[in-house]
Design a protein around this motif. Structure first.
Motif, PDB file in Angstrom:
ATOM      1  N   GLU A  46       0.603  -1.411   0.252  1.00 27.33           N
ATOM      2  CA  GLU A  46      -0.227   0.211   0.233  1.00 27.33           C
ATOM      3  C   GLU A  46       1.079   1.421   0.219  1.00 27.33           C
ATOM      4  N   SER A  47       0.915   2.243  -0.788  1.00 23.36           N
ATOM      5  CA  SER A  47       1.464   3.426  -0.734  1.00 23.36           C
ATOM      6  C   SER A  47       1.977   4.034   0.189  1.00 23.36           C
ATOM      7  N   GLY A  48       3.154   4.489   0.328  1.00 25.56           N
ATOM      8  CA  GLY A  48       3.455   5.058   1.491  1.00 25.56           C
ATOM      9  C   GLY A  48       2.352   6.680   1.900  1.00 25.56           C
ATOM     10  N   ARG A  49       2.019   6.814   0.882  1.00 23.21           N
ATOM     11  CA  ARG A  49       0.998   7.623   1.131  1.00 23.21           C
ATOM     12  C   ARG A  49      -0.056   8.206   2.076  1.00 23.21           C
ATOM     13  N   HIS A  50      -0.289   6.598   2.343  1.00 20.98           N
ATOM     14  CA  HIS A  50      -1.745   6.025   3.122  1.00 20.98           C
ATOM     15  C   HIS A  50      -0.675   5.221   4.742  1.00 20.98           C
ATOM     16  N   LEU A  51       0.163   4.563   4.548  1.00 23.13           N
ATOM     17  CA  LEU A  51       0.178   3.956   5.097  1.00 23.13           C
ATOM     18  C   LEU A  51       1.895   4.239   5.840  1.00 23.13           C
ATOM     19  N   PHE A  52       2.044   3.242   7.628  1.00 20.56           N
ATOM     20  CA  PHE A  52       3.584   3.027   7.092  1.00 20.56           C
ATOM     21  C   PHE A  52       4.382   2.046   6.608  1.00 20.56           C
ATOM     22  N   PRO A  53       5.283   2.273   5.904  1.00 17.10           N
ATOM     23  CA  PRO A  53       6.404   3.322   6.919  1.00 17.10           C
ATOM     24  C   PRO A  53       6.733   4.899   5.454  1.00 17.10           C
ATOM     25  N   GLY A  54       6.024   5.330   4.563  1.00 16.75           N
ATOM     26  CA  GLY A  54       5.817   5.672   4.165  1.00 16.75           C
ATOM     27  C   GLY A  54       6.787   5.664   3.113  1.00 16.75           C
ATOM     28  N   SER A  55       7.355   4.785   3.088  1.00 14.14           N
ATOM     29  CA  SER A  55       8.422   4.666   1.517  1.00 14.14           C
ATOM     30  C   SER A  55       8.060   3.736   0.955  1.00 14.14           C
ATOM     31  N   GLY A  56       8.421   3.401  -0.447  1.00 13.50           N
ATOM     32  CA  GLY A  56       8.129   2.639  -1.225  1.00 13.50           C
ATOM     33  C   GLY A  56       7.369   3.017  -2.948  1.00 13.50           C
ATOM     34  N   PHE A  57       7.991   4.318  -2.823  1.00 13.08           N
ATOM     35  CA  PHE A  57       7.882   4.565  -4.111  1.00 13.08           C
ATOM     36  C   PHE A  57       8.487   4.227  -5.001  1.00 13.08           C
ATOM     37  N   THR A  58       7.960   4.486  -6.484  1.00 12.88           N
ATOM     38  CA  THR A  58       8.546   3.208  -7.681  1.00 12.88           C
ATOM     39  C   THR A  58      10.192   4.055  -8.117  1.00 12.88           C
ATOM     40  N   SER A  59      10.338   5.759  -7.034  1.00 13.35           N
ATOM     41  CA  SER A  59      11.016   6.091  -8.325  1.00 13.35           C
ATOM     42  C   SER A  59      12.562   5.527  -6.719  1.00 13.35           C
ATOM     43  N   GLN A  60      12.276   4.803  -6.271  1.00 12.19           N
ATOM     44  CA  GLN A  60      13.350   4.081  -5.296  1.00 12.19           C
ATOM     45  C   GLN A  60      13.529   2.698  -6.202  1.00 12.19           C
ATOM     46  N   THR A  61      15.015   3.163  -6.691  1.00  8.87           N
ATOM     47  CA  THR A  61      15.064   1.706  -7.544  1.00  8.87           C
ATOM     48  C   THR A  61      16.661   1.230  -7.305  1.00  8.87           C
ATOM     49  N   GLY A  62      17.155   1.845  -6.732  1.00  7.77           N
ATOM     50  CA  GLY A  62      18.253   1.392  -5.883  1.00  7.77           C
ATOM     51  C   GLY A  62      19.518   2.471  -6.454  1.00  7.77           C
ATOM     52  N   GLU A  63      20.434   1.929  -5.967  1.00  8.40           N
ATOM     53  CA  GLU A  63      21.457   3.026  -5.644  1.00  8.40           C
ATOM     54  C   GLU A  63      23.499   2.098  -6.440  1.00  8.40           C
ATOM     55  N   GLY A  64      24.026   3.144  -6.994  1.00  7.75           N
ATOM     56  CA  GLY A  64      25.365   2.305  -7.500  1.00  7.75           C
ATOM     57  C   GLY A  64      24.853   1.085  -8.037  1.00  7.75           C
ATOM     58  N   GLU A  65      25.779   0.307  -8.182  1.00  8.32           N
ATOM     59  CA  GLU A  65      26.131  -0.723  -9.015  1.00  8.32           C
ATOM     60  C   GLU A  65      24.316  -1.696  -8.174  1.00  8.32           C
ATOM     61  N   GLY A  66      23.413  -1.247  -7.705  1.00  2.00           N
ATOM     62  CA  GLY A  66      22.744  -1.882  -7.208  1.00  2.00           C
ATOM     63  C   GLY A  66      21.663  -1.431  -8.081  1.00  2.00           C
ATOM     64  N   LYS A  67      21.727   0.136  -8.890  1.00  2.00           N
ATOM     65  CA  LYS A  67      20.834   0.350  -9.555  1.00  2.00           C
ATOM     66  C   LYS A  67      19.912  -0.462 -10.334  1.00  2.00           C
ATOM     67  N   GLY A  68      18.755  -0.124 -10.024  1.00  2.00           N
ATOM     68  CA  GLY A  68      17.635  -1.562 -10.763  1.00  2.00           C
ATOM     69  C   GLY A  68      17.595  -1.832 -10.161  1.00  2.00           C
ATOM     70  N   TYR A  69      18.045  -2.976  -8.803  1.00  2.00           N
ATOM     71  CA  TYR A  69      17.851  -3.686  -8.518  1.00  2.00           C
ATOM     72  C   TYR A  69      16.960  -3.716  -7.207  1.00  2.00           C
ATOM     73  N   SER A  70      16.350  -2.300  -7.135  1.00  2.00           N
ATOM     74  CA  SER A  70      15.361  -2.530  -5.633  1.00  2.00           C
ATOM     75  C   SER A  70      14.382  -2.222  -6.513  1.00  2.00           C
ATOM     76  N   VAL A  71      13.066  -2.567  -6.672  1.00  2.00           N
ATOM     77  CA  VAL A  71      11.393  -2.006  -7.436  1.00  2.00           C
ATOM     78  C   VAL A  71      10.206  -2.480  -6.327  1.00  2.00           C
ATOM     79  N   ASN A  72      10.108  -1.281  -6.776  1.00  4.36           N
ATOM     80  CA  ASN A  72       8.475  -1.106  -5.816  1.00  4.36           C
ATOM     81  C   ASN A  72       7.728  -0.794  -6.112  1.00  4.36           C
ATOM     82  N   LEU A  73       6.621  -1.222  -5.931  1.00  5.65           N
ATOM     83  CA  LEU A  73       5.281  -1.032  -6.826  1.00  5.65           C
ATOM     84  C   LEU A  73       3.956  -0.861  -5.319  1.00  5.65           C
ATOM     85  N   PRO A  74       3.533   0.756  -5.647  1.00  3.98           N
ATOM     86  CA  PRO A  74       3.213   1.084  -4.181  1.00  3.98           C
ATOM     87  C   PRO A  74       1.636   1.023  -4.624  1.00  3.98           C
TER      88      PRO A  74
END
Ligand SMILES: [Zn+2]
Length: 248
Positions: A46-74
């Motif tokens: 459930e979207s972080g706009r409505h529910l704890f912990p308030g994170s997990g938007f599609t823009s969070q996709t990982g960083e550095g070598e991990g870019k693209g290896y974190s996927v979030n569907l709110p």
């Protein structure tokens, strides 16, 4: 589950795909492996706009070598089995085929159920069971059946949680259970919850009425989220969507 993923990676050099279907964002596991391309995390929540912990938007996709290896569907309140499973089909198998994990870890929180008191999604036990069947098929297709499954959140402790994880375990074991719940269990359930016990394993005695506008919002959010993920993450992994009407 984060420790399990770290251990599998360290001990066996395994590539680990972590799939989190709890109604809350899988923020802890994501945080542990945010810059690590050997552990891919996918969280539907459930979207972080409505529910704890308030994170997990599609823009969070990982960083550095991990870019693209974190996927979030709110997801928006009112998300049904149909909407959820369609999103699963569009995202999870193509990502898994592209990532080629050695093992899949699933977190099967059942707090996305429509009767859960903490969240606002609208899945049913049938939806959870169908999700488990698809996970089962996927682990055999992409990693030789190596599957570590856990529960997760679930706050309707008597009428929903035991049914959800029984249905899930049955799908994992390929066992078909009787739909009619045992009388002895129903009595215990009523004693402990002080409310009428459900009669069936996967069918609900009552189902929620969701208005058209809420359903439209839930559908639109999934359409926008999956499109965004296909645009940002799929090219990094070279994933191809198999859904109809998509040229690749
Ligand atoms: Zn949860």
């Amino acid at each position: 589950m984060a420790l399990a993923a770290a251990y599998l990676k360290k001990r066996y050099g395994a590539r680990v795909l972590y799939l989190d279907f709890d109604a809350h964002h899988g923020d802890g596991v994501q945080e542990c492996f945010y810059s690590d391309p050997r552990v891919m995390t996918v969280s539907f929540h459930e979207s972080g706009r409505h529910l704890f912990p308030g994170s997990g938007f599609t823009s969070q996709t990982g960083e550095g070598e991990g870019k693209g290896y974190s996927v979030n569907l709110p997801l928006e309140p009112g998300t049904t089995d149909e909407i959820f499973l369609q999103a699963y089909d569009e995202l999870v198998p193509p990502l898994a085929r592209a990532f080629k994990p050695d093992v899949i870890i699933t977190q099967n929180g059942c707090d996305a159920h429509w009767d859960d008191p903490l969240t606002h999604l609208a899945l049913t036990i049938s939806g959870f069971q169908e999700l488990a069947r698809r996970q089962h098929q996927l682990v055999h297709e992409v990693c030789g059946g190596r599957w570590l499954a856990s529960g997760g959140g679930g706050y309707q402790a008597y009428s929903v949680v035991p049914r959800a994880w029984t249905a899930h375990t049955a799908a994992m074991a390929d066992v078909k259970l009787d739909e009619v719940l045992p009388e002895s269990w129903r009595q215990q359930c009523e004693q402990r919850s002080g409310a009428a016990a459900p009669r069936y394993l996967t069918r609900d005695d009552r189902t929620p009425a969701i208005d058209r506008a809420t359903l439209d919002r839930a559908r639109d959010a999934v359409a926008a989220g999956t499109a965004e993920i296909r645009k940002t993450v799929f090219p990094i992994l070279g994933a191809r969507s198999l859904s109809a009407g998509d040229a690749g």
